[in-house]
Write an enzyme that holds these catalytic residues in place. Structure first.
Site, PDB file in Angstrom:
ATOM      1  N   SER A   1       0.816  -1.217   0.000  1.00 42.73           N
ATOM      2  CA  SER A   1       0.000   0.000   0.000  1.00 42.73           C
ATOM      3  C   SER A   1       0.846   1.262   0.000  1.00 42.73           C
ATOM      4  O   SER A   1       0.357   2.333  -0.389  1.00 42.73           O
ATOM      5  CB  SER A   1      -0.920   0.016   1.223  1.00 42.73           C
ATOM      6  OG  SER A   1      -1.734  -1.125   1.249  1.00 42.73           O
TER       7      SER A   1
ATOM      8  N   LYS B   1      -9.216   1.028   6.151  1.00 38.93           N
ATOM      9  CA  LYS B   1      -8.396   2.187   5.805  1.00 38.93           C
ATOM     10  C   LYS B   1      -9.260   3.437   5.647  1.00 38.93           C
ATOM     11  O   LYS B   1      -8.919   4.520   6.163  1.00 38.93           O
ATOM     12  CB  LYS B   1      -7.619   1.907   4.514  1.00 38.93           C
ATOM     13  CG  LYS B   1      -6.527   0.865   4.650  1.00 38.93           C
ATOM     14  CD  LYS B   1      -5.844   0.584   3.325  1.00 38.93           C
ATOM     15  CE  LYS B   1      -4.729  -0.434   3.480  1.00 38.93           C
ATOM     16  NZ  LYS B   1      -4.056  -0.742   2.202  1.00 38.93           N
TER      17      LYS B   1
END
Length: 792
Positions: A697, A744
């Protein structure tokens, strides 16, 4: 003059067109919708990476914008309509139209207000939800099992066990192996429920095909007492045989008892007579010979000795028969077993249902049977060997289901013995305690082979695969099937209806108030979120049971007759988090106290906020977080060597993803700018206040930070990003999906960010805009990310 006017008019039209293109949302990367307009997709693919236009328009979200303004433009992935209509759609169309016949009752899916009076099936197989493939495989195995038993019935396999003295057959000749079933899946997906449901289904099949179940008896072996004999009887006949044998034994015991009682009575009466004769002799001596009492007693002493001996002997024999002798026939042996020569019933199937035996966590003695130890081993005081035999789970599951969850926990010896059971369909019962080394002859007992034909159903998580004994796995694969349990199912009207069934089942089972329509929809939304997909529902039902019970308890505490959506939300957000999730959240909260994160700060060059998740290794629970990434690039002198350093990340053997991301970033910058950040610059990327960061990520965040510096443009600070960067191919630098998207985005929402940018594939498959209060943007390429992040 006319030409001058026409020229001005054309200029105005051109300006209007340009302004229209700037504000037209269809010309920008797609926001809050799970479809990309084909024109936009083509436009993005045709653009060269080097052409990044300056963003002269105002930010899409200003400090004065409202959440409602965003949601008005958003579409629901379930129905394709705007979020303003979403609530109405949920209430009216969420479960479809019309009525459905459910267990002889009409249920109105369009207008029902609560789960009260929802018709619930009394068959366990109807309770299994979302495991259609597993059910299909189970039915195939059941069909094979039924055909096998019908064939065995024609062969009259039980005739070899009708008489105790008959020679038992070779197992492989008479009892063919299989089928077996191994269910592998995450906890809470319904493996044990499926096992119980199969046993219920077997009982129905047995009645349909006239297949009998059996009782198993253990008999005394008068020739070799250490080898008890085994017989089987039709279900219910075992008890009758025991009663008949006990009656015979009791008749013999009564005769013996009467003889003993007669003997005791004779001895005691004779003894009393002798004592009476002694007293008469004393009287006669004293009156006839006028002698003293002592002389008279001495003359009568033989009579007293004989009488006392007879009286005490009779009493002693009576006492012995009452305390321990087998002659009385009523005393209890070791472990409560009857000290009787009558047979012992090992397996009692009087109910005539297919047995379901859950052997999860059981060890060798419980699994395969054992012999009780008897401290009174000799002298006629011990319990007969056949009475000390105890059947194991594999025997008690005869003609039924033997279910073992967490199959990986079987040790090597147990796995090999189970393999023998599956292969042979029979197993003698013998001493299996680990502490029997050096035992006495009383422990050297082993029965004839005991039938243990059972439909074996094993279960475990996916991590069980490498831990299952290879030979055992080979038998299961060879004679049965290995089935993967689903973790989710499609989010369809049919499956939402299944969730109403699930809610009704659990509220009824735990005697809780029913859910109203809105509360049921809220739970289904949570099931969708837990699946991690935009168009799926989780099949891990066990954690949802806790939510149902907690929400119902909250409703009861408020005196409500129905569970409402607010109760479900409170249960989810406040009360039903796993301990792993609580620990992760506590860690993040404590860490966030010291983080330098300011979503409301003005745009900056070289600084960006990235999103990450922390995952608990065993449970899979996730908690999202936000990290600040800062980059610096200083042009090196000719004779100096450049470098690309990244701090705050995992390094060495602990770096599994992020090291690759750094290498890809370097190549992407070379592709895009023809600049090597590791040789042409002193480049430093810092994950501020972080240590040991890993994962794909971080790739897009580092790339955007470097692009910001090289292009001399600032990055928006009210937007957090995530995504995996990839090297460019055919003029495109793609940003590919990452995990933990829901967590997230929620982390960015808690920090006060106004926007989150995610890879387009995540947006299409994992994001439902109505779950969030902030704007979620899906982007496909690096250029898309730059358009959204860079400001002039």
């Amino acid at each position: 003059m006319l030409l001058f006017v026409l020229g001005l008019l054309s200029i105005d039209i051109a300006i209007a067109y340009i302004l229209g293109a700037i504000v037209d949302p269809s010309l920008r990367p797609f926001k809050k919708s799970n479809k990309i307009p084909s024109e936009t997709k083509k436009e993005i693919s045709d653009k060269k990476q080097e052409t990044i236009p300056e963003d002269k328009s105002e930010p899409l979200i200003t400090n004065g914008s409202k959440e409602g303004d965003l949601k008005e433009k958003s579409l629901c992935p379930h129905c394709g309509k705007s979020l303003d209509e979403h609530k109405i759609i949920k209430l009216d169309d969420f479960f479809g139209k019309g009525k459905e016949k459910l267990h002889d009752k009409d249920w109105d899916w369009e207008n029902f207000e609560s789960t009260k009076d929802f018709p619930i099936s009394n068959k366990l197989l109807d309770w299994v939800i979302g495991q259609n493939k597993a059910m299909e495989e189970c039915y195939l195995c059941l069909d094979e099992w039924t055909h096998k038993l019908k064939w065995l019935k024609e062969k009259k396999w039980w005739k070899f066990w009708e008489k105790p003295e008959s020679v038992k057959p070779s197992a492989k000749d008479q009892l063919p192996a299989g089928p077996y079933l191994l269910l592998l899946g995450d906890a809470g997906t319904g493996k044990s429920l499926l096992g119980k449901a199969l046993a219920e289904k077997l009982s129905d099949l047995y009645k349909k095909h006239d297949i009998d179940t059996f009782d198993v008896l253990c008999w005394e072996n008068r020739v070799i007492p250490s080898e008890p004999l085994i017989t089987i009887k039709p279900a219910g006949e075992g008890r009758k045989s025991i009663i008949e044998q006990k009656q015979k034994s009791e008749r013999g015991s009564k005769i013996k008892g009467k003889l003993i009682n007669t003997l005791c009575g004779f001895l005691m009466v004779t003894g009393l007579g002798a004592l009476a004769l002694g007293f008469y002799s004393i009287y006669d001596f004293m009156t006839r010979y006028n002698t003293s009492f002592i002389n008279a007693f001495a003359g009568s002493l033989p009579a007293f000795i004989a009488g006392g001996s007879l009286l005490l002997g009779g009493f002693f024999i009576w006492w012995i028969t009452r305390l321990g002798s087998n002659l009385g026939g009523s005393s209890q042996g070791i472990g409560g077993a009857s000290s009787s020569h009558a047979p012992k019933i090992l397996i009692d199937n009087t109910a005539k249902n297919a047995p379901f035996v859950d052997a999860t966590g059981h060890r060798s003695s419980q699994l395969f049977g054992d012999i009780a130890w008897d401290p009174y081993q000799t002298g006629g005081l011990g319990t007969p060997e056949h009475q000390r035999v105890s059947a194991g789970d594999v025997h008690r599951a005869l003609m039924g289901i033997l279910y073992i969850d967490e199959i990986k926990n079987l040790d090597g010896g147990e796995a090999v013995t189970l393999l023998t059971v599956l292969e042979d369909g029979q197993l003698p019962i013998t001493m299996r305690s680990k502490w029997n080394e050096g035992g006495t002859a009383a422990m050297a007992v082993s029965t004839q082979p005991v039938p243990c034909m059972a439909f074996f159903v094993g279960a475990g998580n996916f991590d069980s695969i490498p831990h299952i004994h290879p030979a055992l796995m080979d038998r299961i694969v060879g004679y049965g099937k290995v089935v993967r349990m689903n973790n989710d199912m499609p989010d369809t009207v049919e499956n939402r209806r299944k969730y109403i069934q699930f809610i009704a089942q659990e509220t009824t089972r735990f005697h809780m108030p029913p859910f109203n329509r809105e509360a049921a929809i809220e739970l289904i939304d949570e099931a969708r979120r837990r699946s991690g997909k935009a168009k799926a529902l989780t099949t891990k039902f066990r954690p949802l049971i806790a939510i149902i019970k907690t929400a119902a308890t909250l409703a009861l505490n408020e005196g409500k007759d129905l569970v409402e959506s607010k109760h479900v939300k409170e249960a989810i957000e406040e009360h039903c988090k796993t301990i792993q999730a609580q620990l992760l959240e506590h860690y993040i909260i404590e860490q966030n106290k010291y983080r330098d994160i300011h979503p409301d700060s003005p745009p900056k060059t070289g600084q960006i906020y990235g999103l990450y998740v922390m995952e608990e290794e065993n449970s899979g629970d996730m908690v999202g977080g936000v990290s600040a990434i800062k980059a610096s690039m200083i042009k090196k002198q000719k004779k100096q060597e450049g470098y690309l350093d990244v701090t705050g990340i995992a390094k060495g053997v602990n770096a599994t993803w992020v090291t690759d991301s750094v290498e890809k970033i370097r190549h992407v910058i070379i592709q895009k700018f023809d600049i090597d950040p590791a040789q042409d610059y002193f480049t430093h990327i810092d994950f501020s206040q972080e240590f040991g960061v890993d994962g794909p990520s971080a790739g897009i965040t580092m790339t955007l930070a470097l692009c910001s510096i090289l292009m001399g443009k600032k990055l928006r600070q009210d937007t957090a990003v995530t995504g995996e960067i990839n090297i460019g191919v055919n003029g495109k630098i793609l940003v590919t999906p990452v995990g933990g998207i829901y967590y997230k985005i929620k982390a960015a929402e808690k920090w006060g960010f106004k926007r989150v940018i995610v890879p387009i594939k995540n947006f299409e498959h994992n994001v439902v805009p109505s779950d969030y209060k902030i704007e979620v943007i899906g982007c496909e390429t690096l250029d898309d990310y730059l358009r959204e992040m860079l400001v002039k």
